[in-house]
Design a protein around this motif. Structure first.
Motif, short mmCIF file in Angstrom:
data_model
loop_
_atom_site.label_atom_id
_atom_site.label_comp_id
_atom_site.label_asym_id
_atom_site.label_seq_id
_atom_site.Cartn_x
_atom_site.Cartn_y
_atom_site.Cartn_z
N HIS A 60 153.65 103.21 33.16
CA HIS A 60 152.24 102.62 33.35
C HIS A 60 152.00 101.09 33.38
O HIS A 60 153.26 100.38 33.78
CB HIS A 60 151.94 102.61 31.55
CG HIS A 60 151.62 103.72 31.25
ND1 HIS A 60 151.18 104.21 30.23
CD2 HIS A 60 152.23 105.36 31.81
CE1 HIS A 60 150.66 105.49 29.74
NE2 HIS A 60 151.73 106.27 31.18
N TYR A 61 151.02 101.33 34.32
CA TYR A 61 150.36 100.02 34.87
C TYR A 61 149.84 98.99 33.81
O TYR A 61 149.27 99.33 32.58
CB TYR A 61 148.98 100.19 35.89
CG TYR A 61 148.90 99.77 36.70
CD1 TYR A 61 147.75 98.10 36.39
CD2 TYR A 61 148.07 99.51 38.14
CE1 TYR A 61 147.72 97.29 37.48
CE2 TYR A 61 147.51 99.25 39.28
CZ TYR A 61 147.47 97.69 38.70
OH TYR A 61 147.10 97.36 40.17
N ILE A 62 150.37 98.16 34.19
CA ILE A 62 149.96 96.88 33.24
C ILE A 62 148.87 95.49 33.85
O ILE A 62 149.49 95.05 34.89
CB ILE A 62 151.26 95.79 32.23
CG1 ILE A 62 151.41 96.77 31.73
CG2 ILE A 62 150.37 94.61 32.04
CD1 ILE A 62 153.45 96.73 30.93
N LEU A 63 148.22 95.46 33.32
CA LEU A 63 147.13 94.45 33.22
C LEU A 63 146.97 92.94 32.48
O LEU A 63 146.67 93.12 30.88
CB LEU A 63 145.59 94.07 34.04
CG LEU A 63 144.76 93.52 34.25
CD1 LEU A 63 145.16 92.23 35.32
CD2 LEU A 63 143.24 94.16 34.49
N SER A 64 147.57 92.11 32.42
CA SER A 64 147.72 91.22 30.83
C SER A 64 147.24 89.66 31.35
O SER A 64 147.91 89.16 33.01
CB SER A 64 149.46 91.09 30.68
OG SER A 64 148.92 90.25 29.59
N GLU A 65 147.17 88.93 30.30
CA GLU A 65 146.10 87.67 31.60
C GLU A 65 147.07 86.44 31.97
O GLU A 65 147.03 85.53 32.57
CB GLU A 65 145.49 87.27 29.53
CG GLU A 65 144.74 85.68 30.27
CD GLU A 65 143.63 84.99 28.92
OE1 GLU A 65 143.45 84.21 29.17
OE2 GLU A 65 144.17 85.85 28.25
N GLU A 66 148.42 86.65 31.48
CA GLU A 66 149.13 85.26 31.32
C GLU A 66 149.80 86.08 32.69
O GLU A 66 150.42 84.92 33.36
CB GLU A 66 150.44 85.59 30.45
CG GLU A 66 149.30 84.93 29.09
CD GLU A 66 148.58 83.50 28.54
OE1 GLU A 66 148.37 83.01 29.85
OE2 GLU A 66 147.35 83.57 28.23
N THR A 67 150.33 87.03 32.58
CA THR A 67 151.58 87.60 33.64
C THR A 67 150.68 88.24 34.79
O THR A 67 151.40 88.26 36.17
CB THR A 67 152.41 88.97 33.60
OG1 THR A 67 152.97 88.19 31.73
CG2 THR A 67 152.92 89.50 34.42
#
Length: 259
Positions: A60-67
């Motif tokens: 799955h694709y991930i969008l995260s504030e820190e990374t």
């Protein structure tokens, strides 16, 4: 539903890190802009959340504030804020949370916002309503903006523009409308969903601030749009989220109209 289990497990894993670090010793550094903080706890919470998601859904694709983005060729995308309300967290103020939304083919289908300090877990699944600690929640039924209790936030890099954050704020409070400022957009949205606030507006949010919360508001019977009153996308900065009944009036005021 396996995706729901993953979401709840990831939220709990992140929240456990928040609890572990809260009021303890942790390193704080600055991101772009003064007071745009990131703490050791942000990174620990993010790592714990990633571990759960990547173990169960490695593609799955991930969008995260820190990374930032972990790009995958997948129709599923997790949108994560390991700590929403980092400044509160860093100051020992218990208004902060883990926020995780899941998008499928560009549509938000699941959202969880977990504040372990108040023991509040908000959850929504598209088409199935919204809950707080497994009890169904719904928005308020206030019909007049002048009688509403509102919440907003201010960006750390101030926007000098017509109808900017302070101008809208001033207009409302000059008329005696209570406008709160909690410091966590995800919690602001959930509290609209729970009927504690009648409406929320903000001039500059990122996708991870609102991804879970906006679905929770909609599933609790509320309305979420951009400043024009059009379809809301978390990938643009403006948000107005209300019980639906004061929505048009708040849209008008945010755009320079009078109460």
């Amino acid at each position: 539903m396996m995706l729901k289990q993953t979401l709840l497990k990831a939220s709990e894993a992140g929240a456990a890190e928040l609890s572990r670090f809260f009021n303890g010793e942790f390193k704080i550094s600055n991101k772009e802009g003064i007071n745009n903080l990131v703490t050791e706890a942000d990174h620990a919470a993010e790592k714990a959340i990633f571990e759960v998601i990547q173990r169960e859904h490695p593609d799955h694709y991930i969008l995260s504030e820190e990374t930032g983005e972990i790009v995958m060729d997948s129709s599923y995308k997790w949108i994560i804020d390991p700590i929403d309300g980092t400044v509160n967290f860093a100051n020992g103020i218990p208004i902060c949370c883990v926020s995780i939304g899941l998008e499928h083919d560009g549509q938000m289908i699941l959202g969880a916002v977990y504040n372990p300090f108040l023991n509040e877990l908000f959850f929504a699944q598209k088409g199935f309503g919204a809950t707080l600690n497994d009890k169904k929640i719904q928005v308020s039924d206030e019909t007049e903006l002048i009688k509403s209790c509102l919440v907003t936030g201010f960006p750390y890099t101030y926007l000098d523009a017509p109808n900017g954050p302070l101008q809208v704020f001033e207009k409302l409070i000059r008329k005696g409308v209570p406008v709160r400022r909690l410091g966590s957009a995800a919690i602001d949205l959930c509290w609209v969903a729970a009927g504690r606030f009648d409406g929320f507006y903000e001039h500059k949010l990122q996708a991870w601030d609102s991804a879970a919360g906006f679905l929770i508001v909609e599933e609790a019977g509320g309305k979420v749009t951009d400043f024009k009153g059009d379809h809301y996308s978390p990938y643009q900065p403006h948000i107005i989220a209300t019980n639906g009944k004061i929505h048009d009036e708040l849209v008008k005021v945010v755009n320079g109209g009078e109460l």
